[in-house]
Write a protein that holds these residues in place. Structure first.
Motif, PDB file in Angstrom:
ATOM      1  N   ARG A 114       0.822  -1.202   0.000  1.00 37.61           N
ATOM      2  CA  ARG A 114       0.000   0.000   0.000  1.00 37.61           C
ATOM      3  C   ARG A 114       0.865   1.264   0.000  1.00 37.61           C
ATOM      4  NH1 ARG A 114      -3.604  -1.559  -2.179  1.00 37.61           N
ATOM      5  NH2 ARG A 114      -5.533  -2.415  -1.393  1.00 37.61           N
ATOM      6  N   ALA A 139      -1.672   5.185   2.142  1.00 43.17           N
ATOM      7  CA  ALA A 139      -2.877   5.968   1.854  1.00 43.17           C
ATOM      8  C   ALA A 139      -3.893   5.846   2.974  1.00 43.17           C
ATOM      9  CB  ALA A 139      -3.484   5.507   0.542  1.00 43.17           C
ATOM     10  N   LEU A 192      -5.422  -7.586  -1.444  1.00 44.57           N
ATOM     11  CA  LEU A 192      -6.685  -7.910  -2.075  1.00 44.57           C
ATOM     12  C   LEU A 192      -6.655  -7.622  -3.566  1.00 44.57           C
ATOM     13  CD1 LEU A 192      -9.237  -6.677   0.530  1.00 44.57           C
ATOM     14  CD2 LEU A 192      -8.955  -8.979  -0.330  1.00 44.57           C
ATOM     15  N   ASP A 193      -5.794  -6.663  -3.926  1.00 48.50           N
ATOM     16  CA  ASP A 193      -5.821  -6.300  -5.333  1.00 48.50           C
ATOM     17  C   ASP A 193      -5.127  -7.344  -6.191  1.00 48.50           C
ATOM     18  OD1 ASP A 193      -3.232  -3.794  -4.997  1.00 48.50           O
ATOM     19  OD2 ASP A 193      -3.294  -5.916  -4.593  1.00 48.50           O
ATOM     20  N   GLN A 410      -2.111  10.554  -8.509  1.00 43.79           N
ATOM     21  CA  GLN A 410      -3.532  10.392  -8.783  1.00 43.79           C
ATOM     22  C   GLN A 410      -4.064  11.458  -9.734  1.00 43.79           C
ATOM     23  OE1 GLN A 410      -5.549   8.021  -7.016  1.00 43.79           O
ATOM     24  NE2 GLN A 410      -3.766   7.117  -6.064  1.00 43.79           N
ATOM     25  N   GLU A 534      -7.718   5.526 -14.787  1.00 41.54           N
ATOM     26  CA  GLU A 534      -7.814   4.519 -13.736  1.00 41.54           C
ATOM     27  C   GLU A 534      -7.709   5.135 -12.345  1.00 41.54           C
ATOM     28  OE1 GLU A 534      -5.448   4.815 -15.943  1.00 41.54           O
ATOM     29  OE2 GLU A 534      -3.461   4.324 -15.187  1.00 41.54           O
ATOM     30  N   ARG A 535      -7.490   6.450 -12.257  1.00 41.81           N
ATOM     31  CA  ARG A 535      -7.324   7.077 -10.952  1.00 41.81           C
ATOM     32  C   ARG A 535      -8.541   7.878 -10.514  1.00 41.81           C
ATOM     33  NH1 ARG A 535      -4.040   3.787  -9.326  1.00 41.81           N
ATOM     34  NH2 ARG A 535      -2.374   3.441 -10.777  1.00 41.81           N
ATOM     35  N   GLN A 537     -11.779   8.379  -8.681  1.00 43.24           N
ATOM     36  CA  GLN A 537     -12.423   7.631  -7.608  1.00 43.24           C
ATOM     37  C   GLN A 537     -13.912   7.504  -7.873  1.00 43.24           C
ATOM     38  OE1 GLN A 537     -10.988   6.189  -4.977  1.00 43.24           O
ATOM     39  NE2 GLN A 537      -8.956   6.767  -5.658  1.00 43.24           N
ATOM     40  N   ARG A 588     -13.497   2.226 -15.542  1.00 48.12           N
ATOM     41  CA  ARG A 588     -13.628   0.806 -15.211  1.00 48.12           C
ATOM     42  C   ARG A 588     -12.683  -0.004 -16.082  1.00 48.12           C
ATOM     43  NH1 ARG A 588     -18.904   1.003 -14.721  1.00 48.12           N
ATOM     44  NH2 ARG A 588     -19.345   0.622 -16.908  1.00 48.12           N
ATOM     45  N   ARG A 591      -8.998   0.572 -15.141  1.00 48.33           N
ATOM     46  CA  ARG A 591      -8.597  -0.088 -13.893  1.00 48.33           C
ATOM     47  C   ARG A 591      -8.272  -1.543 -14.139  1.00 48.33           C
ATOM     48  NH1 ARG A 591     -12.316   3.255 -11.478  1.00 48.33           N
ATOM     49  NH2 ARG A 591     -14.032   1.818 -11.691  1.00 48.33           N
ATOM     50  N   ARG A 592      -9.048  -2.153 -15.037  1.00 44.42           N
ATOM     51  CA  ARG A 592      -8.808  -3.570 -15.292  1.00 44.42           C
ATOM     52  C   ARG A 592      -7.438  -3.786 -15.897  1.00 44.42           C
ATOM     53  NH1 ARG A 592     -13.846  -4.212 -17.942  1.00 44.42           N
ATOM     54  NH2 ARG A 592     -15.388  -4.377 -16.289  1.00 44.42           N
ATOM     55  N   GLU A 597       0.041  -2.816  -8.569  1.00 42.67           N
ATOM     56  CA  GLU A 597       0.574  -1.940  -7.530  1.00 42.67           C
ATOM     57  C   GLU A 597       2.047  -2.264  -7.263  1.00 42.67           C
ATOM     58  OE1 GLU A 597      -1.656  -0.493  -4.370  1.00 42.67           O
ATOM     59  OE2 GLU A 597      -2.547   0.425  -6.128  1.00 42.67           O
TER      60      GLU A 597
ATOM     61  N   PRO B 100     -17.995   3.795  -8.443  1.00 41.29           N
ATOM     62  CA  PRO B 100     -17.691   2.413  -8.836  1.00 41.29           C
ATOM     63  C   PRO B 100     -17.499   1.544  -7.589  1.00 41.29           C
ATOM     64  CG  PRO B 100     -16.202   4.000  -9.879  1.00 41.29           C
ATOM     65  CD  PRO B 100     -16.919   4.719  -8.803  1.00 41.29           C
ATOM     66  N   ARG B 103     -14.014   1.154  -6.139  1.00 41.70           N
ATOM     67  CA  ARG B 103     -13.345   2.305  -5.529  1.00 41.70           C
ATOM     68  C   ARG B 103     -13.743   2.500  -4.083  1.00 41.70           C
ATOM     69  NH1 ARG B 103      -9.335   4.510  -8.770  1.00 41.70           N
ATOM     70  NH2 ARG B 103      -8.852   2.349  -8.504  1.00 41.70           N
ATOM     71  N   THR B 127     -14.951   6.556  -0.513  1.00 43.00           N
ATOM     72  CA  THR B 127     -13.868   6.210  -1.424  1.00 43.00           C
ATOM     73  C   THR B 127     -12.604   6.872  -0.882  1.00 43.00           C
ATOM     74  OG1 THR B 127     -14.071   8.153  -2.832  1.00 43.00           O
ATOM     75  CG2 THR B 127     -15.493   6.302  -3.329  1.00 43.00           C
ATOM     76  N   ALA B 128     -11.515   6.757  -1.632  1.00 45.64           N
ATOM     77  CA  ALA B 128     -10.282   7.398  -1.180  1.00 45.64           C
ATOM     78  C   ALA B 128     -10.356   8.908  -1.342  1.00 45.64           C
ATOM     79  CB  ALA B 128      -9.096   6.848  -1.958  1.00 45.64           C
ATOM     80  N   SER B 129     -11.379   9.394  -1.998  1.00 46.94           N
ATOM     81  CA  SER B 129     -11.501  10.827  -2.216  1.00 46.94           C
ATOM     82  C   SER B 129     -12.428  11.449  -1.182  1.00 46.94           C
ATOM     83  CB  SER B 129     -12.071  11.082  -3.603  1.00 46.94           C
ATOM     84  OG  SER B 129     -12.486  12.426  -3.700  1.00 46.94           O
ATOM     85  N   SER B 132     -15.974  12.634  -2.786  1.00 53.63           N
ATOM     86  CA  SER B 132     -17.139  11.837  -3.188  1.00 53.63           C
ATOM     87  C   SER B 132     -18.121  11.798  -2.041  1.00 53.63           C
ATOM     88  CB  SER B 132     -16.765  10.430  -3.638  1.00 53.63           C
ATOM     89  OG  SER B 132     -15.498  10.059  -3.249  1.00 53.63           O
ATOM     90  N   LEU B 159     -12.189  -4.658  -6.241  1.00 51.58           N
ATOM     91  CA  LEU B 159     -11.261  -3.727  -5.608  1.00 51.58           C
ATOM     92  C   LEU B 159     -10.006  -3.568  -6.458  1.00 51.58           C
ATOM     93  CD1 LEU B 159     -10.854  -2.026  -3.037  1.00 51.58           C
ATOM     94  CD2 LEU B 159      -9.467  -3.887  -2.196  1.00 51.58           C
ATOM     95  N   ALA B 160      -9.607  -2.329  -6.630  1.00 50.73           N
ATOM     96  CA  ALA B 160      -8.452  -2.076  -7.495  1.00 50.73           C
ATOM     97  C   ALA B 160      -7.496  -1.089  -6.850  1.00 50.73           C
ATOM     98  CB  ALA B 160      -8.933  -1.550  -8.835  1.00 50.73           C
ATOM     99  N   GLY B 161      -7.187  -1.324  -5.606  1.00 47.61           N
ATOM    100  CA  GLY B 161      -6.241  -0.416  -4.956  1.00 47.61           C
ATOM    101  C   GLY B 161      -6.758   1.000  -4.935  1.00 47.61           C
ATOM    102  N   LEU B 162      -5.843   1.930  -5.189  1.00 47.34           N
ATOM    103  CA  LEU B 162      -6.287   3.326  -5.207  1.00 47.34           C
ATOM    104  C   LEU B 162      -6.524   3.768  -6.643  1.00 47.34           C
ATOM    105  CD1 LEU B 162      -4.209   4.959  -2.424  1.00 47.34           C
ATOM    106  CD2 LEU B 162      -6.643   4.632  -2.531  1.00 47.34           C
TER     107      LEU B 162
END
Lengths: 603, 162
Positions: A114, A139, A192-193, A410, A534-535, A537, A588, A591-592, A597, B100, B103, B127-129, B132, B159-162
């Motif tokens: 992380r 984070a 988890l990612d 980000q 992908e950043r 949120q 979306r 992100r895929r 990371e 999403p 997120r 979310t991390a923001s 939101s 889940l996709a991290g940040l």
């Protein structure tokens, strides 16, 4: 906890971690801070009453003052010493643990997967005695950083290299296989990612285990060849590995990286790799292991296994001092300074009692600290690339060496204060999740370039987003920086939006590329926000009553806490809705396919 | 509402429970009633006729809220798609938030004493923001629990991290 825990000898604790202490000089450095704080408080108490202070110091009072000062100093150092005694840290393959606290004990664990950024900070005093502080940003919002202060310089550098390597997904060489697997296997410890849904783990696991040999690693990456751009190594290759294109890619942005071969101030691990970027990444793993950290410099009793060498880096740009000074002259602070001088002249000329000038002392102090912070924070600013991401180094008295691993930025904002327009200078700031915490430090931490020329601004953006996702990135960014209306393919706010924004409406515009969202605004204070797909949120569509009458709406792309707040005002409602819908889909999709990371890990 | 509502995105939106309006009006009454009493005192005690303006203002405010709050609650809707949750809010200042599932960092379910009495709960997505601003108030507890479970499971899968 009323009973202090027994002081454990250095070495393995009951939990199997190797606990290490900070450098023994730490309490003196920490204590000094408390003393300085007391001095500042005392001096501010007396600034209003200089005669009183003089009278006090003139008589026998100075003995009491000195005695009090010595007492405070002793207490401060004693407190710092006890706090040093109980502060320990441990590094495992997955996390950094920090134990601290005298009255309220605390054990904090920062997961390396992380990790958002690692800073090596050297305040002036620590620098003089060769110590530095290592800060790990995760984070977790305010106060979530793990700060290891103070470590010996070499130790901090080595630890940083080690943590970056571990966070990148490399494993310690010579680590017994079963230990690697046992450390990685428990589901709870697995990030988890890396869930199987997008992690073809079978290929990556042996590759990571065999990290000692770069051939194995690259083979692991090659197994994933169906997605060439998504493997950690190849996706960041433009940073240094492709000999032809590493200078060619910035050229596509129209700017050349600074040509000087390597940072003189930055200790590169391996001189042979320090120069031109050719072949940096392929030999990265070799560089990491070729030079195990010399055992002589490790703390006695600390782990003796060889650690990682610092990743090679090469300079991209640096900030010349004249430009920094020029930028400060062309800032709002100068306007205040001019007013300040005028105030003094007026005061003297109307022959107010000379002491009235004392009332200006706080203002002078504020101005001075403003200028000083600007100079001190941004002086000797330099940015470099390395396989571990972006390296930023800056600071005059207190130096800070930041490492932002790939994909941690980000959002980026390029903006131009009004007075910089003539020089065409730009300030580039970023959002990084870890830097969210303290607002007062945000000024220096989140700066990617304090004063950039147009070309350097493009270069700074390239650092974050090597592939902007358009065929002509330079034109796209140019149009974003200075363009109006439909320039450069931007979708602009409609003409009717001038009723809600008569001045800036022609600057409101948005450009969607394959990789990022570019949001342009600001007529006098020009601004361009870039958010990788992908950043984002979450997204929001907003419409007030006036906007509704004009059939326009605003779109906000939510980013992590930081100086960049991406938002586009007054788009045509249909356009805004389409943007929202498409952006959700694009985010979306992005992100895929985003890089993992753990950036050195194949997926 | 307007024939072609651009904010609807052609989705089927779920409205929240009208009990949320009751809960909000209860809260409003909790401070409006004492305010009314205080406003009535001066004209009654002094007998000056124009001072009745004070309680009249309070009554008008109450009537306005009585008209506004149910409309606001009616405008609060949400829709679940395969990959994200959408929340709509507001009449004058309308907003639509798309969150999403991947997120989401965590989900809060809250219910204060009045909410519990009314049988509603509030679900907030983080979310991390910090910007939101994604919450849905006025969900029946069963629906809130279902939504939380669904959000949690979907969030984990994506889940996709940040």
């Amino acid at each position: 906890m009323s009973v202090p825990a027994p002081v454990r000898p250095e070495g393995v604790g009951e939990d199997g971690y190797v606990w290490r202490r900070m450098h023994p000089v730490t309490p003196l450095l920490r204590g000094w801070k408390i003393i300085a704080a007391v001095l500042i408080i005392a001096s501010t108490q007396f600034t209003g009453d200089i005669r009183g202070a003089a009278r006090l110091l003139g008589g026998d009072g100075w003995v009491a003052v000195l005695g009090g000062f010595v007492l405070v100093a002793l207490v401060a150092v004693a407190w710092s010493f006890v706090s040093w005694r109980v502060t320990r840290y441990a590094v495992t393959d997955e996390a950094v643990h920090l134990r601290q606290g005298i009255v309220f004990r605390q054990q904090r664990q920062a997961r390396l997967d992380r990790l958002q950024a690692i800073d090596v900070v050297q305040p002036l005093l620590a620098r003089l005695v060769g110590l530095s502080e290592l800060r790990l940003e995760v984070a977790g919002g305010a106060g979530s950083r793990v700060s290891l202060a103070f470590l010996r310089e070499t130790e901090a550098d080595a630890l940083r290299a080690e943590l970056l390597a571990l966070a990148a997904g490399l494993r310690r060489p010579g680590t017994p296989g079963e230990r690697t697997t046992s450390a990685a296997a428990p589901g709870a410890a697995r990030p988890l990612d890396q869930a199987p849904s997008w992690f073809p783990g079978a290929a990556a696991e042996p590759a990571a285990g065999m990290a000692g040999s770069s051939g194995e690693r690259l083979e692991g990456a090659a197994q994933d060849g169906s997605e060439p751009s998504s493997s950690g190594v190849t996706s960041w290759a433009p940073y240094g590995s492709q000999p032809a294109s590493s200078s060619g890619t910035p050229a596509a942005y129209g700017a050349q990286p600074a040509s000087s071969a390597d940072a003189s101030g930055i200790p590169a691990a391996d001189g042979s790799l320090a120069g031109p970027p050719a072949g940096a990444v392929p030999s990265y793993a070799d560089a990491r292991y070729a030079r195990p950290y010399p055992a002589a410099t490790t703390r006695p009793g600390a782990v003796t296994e060889p650690t990682f060498a610092t990743a090679p880096e090469h300079l991209v740009y640096e900030l010349p001092m004249p430009r920094l000074l020029g930028s400060i002259i062309l800032s709002g602070g100068t306007v205040w300074f001019a007013l300040f001088i005028v105030a003094i002249v007026v005061m003297i000329s109307v022959s107010a009692p000379f002491e009235a000038i004392y009332s200006l002392v706080p203002m002078a102090f504020a101005l001075f600290s403003f200028f000083w912070q600007r100079i001190n924070g941004s002086a000797t600013f330099r940015a470099a690339t390395s396989p571990d991401g972006i390296r930023l180094r800056h600071g005059l008295t207190e130096t800070r060496l930041q490492t932002l691993p790939p994909g941690r930025v980000q959002a980026v904002r390029l903006h131009q204060p009004l007075l910089w327009r003539g020089k065409d200078w730009w300030r580039v700031v970023v959002n990084v999740a870890g830097y969210a915490g303290d607002r007062e430090k945000q000024g220096t931490e989140t700066v990617l370039h304090p004063v950039a020329t147009r070309d350097e601004a493009l270069l700074a953006l390239w650092l974050v987003l090597p592939d902007l996702g358009v065929d002509d990135p330079r034109a796209a960014v140019q149009a974003g920086l200075v363009g109006l209306g439909e320039d450069g393919g931007y979708t602009a706010a409609p003409r009717r939006s001038r009723w809600v924004d008569p001045i800036g409406w022609r600057r409101h515009g948005v450009l969607v590329t394959r990789r990022a969202l570019l949001l342009r605004s600001g007529r006098f204070w020009r601004r361009l926000d870039v958010v990788p797909h992908e950043r984002t949120q979450s997204l929001a569509l907003e419409q007030g009553p006036l906007q509704r009458q004009l059939d326009v709406a605003s779109v906000a792309a939510h980013s992590v806490h930081g100086p960049v707040v991406p938002r586009i005002e007054h788009l045509d409602t249909a356009v805004a809705v389409a943007l929202l819908e498409e952006q959700a889909e694009r985010a979306r999709h992005a992100r895929r396919t985003a890089a993992p990371e753990q950036w050195m890990r194949s997926r | 509402m307007a024939p072609a509502d651009p904010f609807s995105l052609d989705l089927t939106w779920t409205q929240v429970s009208p009990r949320l309006a009751a809960a909000r009006l209860t809260v409003a009454a909790a401070w409006l009633v004492p305010l009314l009493v205080v406003a009535v005192l001066p004209p009654v005690l002094s007998g000056i006729a124009w001072l009745w303006v004070l309680p009249a203002v309070v009554v008008l405010l109450a009537l306005w809220l009585l008209w506004l709050v149910p409309r606001q609650v009616g405008a609060l809707r949400y829709a679940e798609r395969d990959d994200d949750l959408l929340i709509r809010r507001g009449i004058m200042f309308r907003s639509l938030v798309v969150v999403p599932y991947g997120r989401m960092q965590f989900v809060d379910v809250k219910a204060g004493p009045i909410d519990r009495a009314m049988g509603i709960a509030r679900v907030q997505l983080h979310t991390a923001s910090p910007s939101s601003d994604a919450w849905i108030a006025g969900l029946p507890p069963a629906e809130a629990a279902r939504l939380r479970e669904r959000l949690a499971s979907r969030g984990e899968a994506r889940l996709a991290g940040l």
